[in-house]
Design a protein around this motif. Sequence first.
Motif, PDB file in Angstrom:
ATOM      1  N   TYR A   9       0.847  -1.200   0.000  1.00 50.55           N
ATOM      2  CA  TYR A   9       0.000   0.000   0.000  1.00 50.55           C
ATOM      3  C   TYR A   9       0.879   1.245   0.000  1.00 50.55           C
ATOM      4  CZ  TYR A   9      -3.365   3.499   1.497  1.00 50.55           C
ATOM      5  OH  TYR A   9      -4.139   4.629   1.575  1.00 50.55           O
ATOM      6  N   LEU A  10       1.932   1.247   0.830  1.00 55.26           N
ATOM      7  CA  LEU A  10       2.847   2.390   0.859  1.00 55.26           C
ATOM      8  C   LEU A  10       3.461   2.622  -0.514  1.00 55.26           C
ATOM      9  CD1 LEU A  10       4.817   2.006   4.219  1.00 55.26           C
ATOM     10  CD2 LEU A  10       2.991   3.610   3.683  1.00 55.26           C
ATOM     11  N   LYS A  13       0.475   3.960  -2.839  1.00 48.51           N
ATOM     12  CA  LYS A  13      -0.228   5.190  -2.500  1.00 48.51           C
ATOM     13  C   LYS A  13       0.649   6.293  -1.915  1.00 48.51           C
ATOM     14  CE  LYS A  13      -4.276   3.638  -3.632  1.00 48.51           C
ATOM     15  NZ  LYS A  13      -5.048   4.188  -4.725  1.00 48.51           N
ATOM     16  N   ILE A  14       1.764   5.907  -1.281  1.00 51.38           N
ATOM     17  CA  ILE A  14       2.646   6.895  -0.659  1.00 51.38           C
ATOM     18  C   ILE A  14       4.094   6.517  -1.000  1.00 51.38           C
ATOM     19  CG2 ILE A  14       3.150   8.186   1.462  1.00 51.38           C
ATOM     20  CD1 ILE A  14       0.593   6.830   2.626  1.00 51.38           C
ATOM     21  N   ILE A  16       6.796   8.057  -1.599  1.00 47.54           N
ATOM     22  CA  ILE A  16       7.918   8.727  -0.954  1.00 47.54           C
ATOM     23  C   ILE A  16       8.283   8.026   0.350  1.00 47.54           C
ATOM     24  CG2 ILE A  16       6.542  10.465   0.272  1.00 47.54           C
ATOM     25  CD1 ILE A  16       9.963  11.024  -1.385  1.00 47.54           C
ATOM     26  N   ALA A  17       7.284   7.542   1.089  1.00 49.01           N
ATOM     27  CA  ALA A  17       7.552   6.799   2.330  1.00 49.01           C
ATOM     28  C   ALA A  17       8.241   5.476   2.016  1.00 49.01           C
ATOM     29  CB  ALA A  17       6.259   6.558   3.097  1.00 49.01           C
ATOM     30  N   MET A  56       7.110  10.314   9.269  1.00 44.94           N
ATOM     31  CA  MET A  56       6.337   9.375   8.451  1.00 44.94           C
ATOM     32  C   MET A  56       6.233   8.021   9.137  1.00 44.94           C
ATOM     33  SD  MET A  56       7.250   9.938   4.420  1.00 44.94           S
ATOM     34  CE  MET A  56       9.027   9.928   4.575  1.00 44.94           C
ATOM     35  N   PHE A  60       2.743   6.433  10.525  1.00 48.37           N
ATOM     36  CA  PHE A  60       2.238   5.163  10.019  1.00 48.37           C
ATOM     37  C   PHE A  60       2.025   4.150  11.136  1.00 48.37           C
ATOM     38  CE2 PHE A  60       4.237   6.319   5.759  1.00 48.37           C
ATOM     39  CZ  PHE A  60       3.069   6.921   5.333  1.00 48.37           C
TER      40      PHE A  60
END
Length: 152
Positions: A9-10, A13-14, A16-17, A56, A60
């Motif tokens: 998922y990271l 959707k994210i 950069i993380a 971050m 999370f």
Amino acid sequence: MKPSAYNLYLLAKIPIAFLAGVRVKKLSPQSCTTRVALSYLSQNPFQSMFWAVQGMAGEFSTGILLADLISRRDLKVSMLVRENSAVFTKKARGKITFTCSEGEAITRALDTLTLHQEPLILELHSKGVDASGDTVSEFTFVWSLKLKAAVV
């Protein structure tokens, strides 16, 4: 979901993380542990981890625990970080592990949310420790939770 699913998922959707190296290591109904390692992409000019990367990983650990417990109840909830604060006590070097162990508080908040169906504010904490067990940072995230309206 399993930690590996949240890691995908990271990535999706994210990114950069994910690129910074934030990973979910352990997830249970009581706690969530994330980890991030000092690397070229996560460093600051002072040979330690950039505060935002720590943020971050800290966020999370709280948000994934919250999302997981919401998912287990099959609820539709809008989540938003309203505030956050941090305390940094030591240079973050090496692998830093962030843990939020507030599953019981989240469970009580979700009970209240479903019972009263009114938005609520929930304060969650994450503590970052290095390989020596020394605390390097502590984060507080204030989450706003609201049940989404059912679509008829």
